[in-house]
Design an enzyme around this catalytic site. Structure first.
Site, PDB file in Angstrom:
ATOM      1  CB  SER A  63      -1.046   0.035   1.112  1.00 36.31           C
ATOM      2  OG  SER A  63      -1.978   1.060   0.819  1.00 36.31           O
ATOM      3  CG  HIS A  68       1.023  15.700   4.404  1.00 35.37           C
ATOM      4  ND1 HIS A  68       1.224  15.993   3.071  1.00 35.37           N
ATOM      5  CD2 HIS A  68       0.181  14.651   4.446  1.00 35.37           C
ATOM      6  CE1 HIS A  68       0.506  15.154   2.338  1.00 35.37           C
ATOM      7  NE2 HIS A  68      -0.129  14.327   3.151  1.00 35.37           N
ATOM      8  CB  CYS A  83      -2.890  -4.618   1.642  1.00 40.90           C
ATOM      9  SG  CYS A  83      -3.754  -3.092   1.255  1.00 40.90           S
TER      10      CYS A  83
END
Length: 127
Positions: A63, A68, A83
């Site tokens: 995945s 940020h 996943c």
């Protein structure tokens, strides 16, 4: 109920300005965290903002990891979504907190793709 993946959403506080504002360093730490967790890296993309801040994503076979940063606040928002059951998102999350020097972290895990039996059997998408 089975889930397709695990998504850890973490808030890192008290991180150093210099590390959160250095796009190369943030990228290195993110890539190493994926590798430490046993993930297979596919793509890497990071961007440095002016006057400060970094955003980036490490796309993994399992995945992704995303970040940020707000260096002026000593804060980073982190997502680690995996996943399958071969990669533990907490391994990457804890590595990131350590390497960014977080003084405090809050994090929660959400199961993604929890398959309700009646929908799991259907392969058609009807919206």
């Amino acid at each position: 109920m089975n889930a397709l993946g695990r998504h850890v959403i973490a808030e890192l506080y008290g991180c150093g300005f210099d590390v959160l504002n250095d796009v190369k360093r943030v990228e290195e730490i993110m890539v190493r965290s994926a590798l430490e967790a046993g993930a297979e890296i596919r793509e890497v993309a990071f961007h440095k903002f002016s006057p400060q801040g970094v955003s980036g994503v490490v796309v993994i076979s399992e995945s992704h990891l995303a970040i940020h940063t707000w260096p002026e606040l000593g804060y980073a928002a982190v997502d680690v979504f995996t996943c399958g059951d071969t990669v533990d998102p907490w391994d990457a999350t804890n590595y990131l907190a350590k390497e960014f020097g977080a003084k405090y972290m809050t994090a929660k895990e959400t199961k993604r793709g929890v398959m309700v039996e009646e929908f799991a059997e259907s392969q058609a998408v009807n919206l």
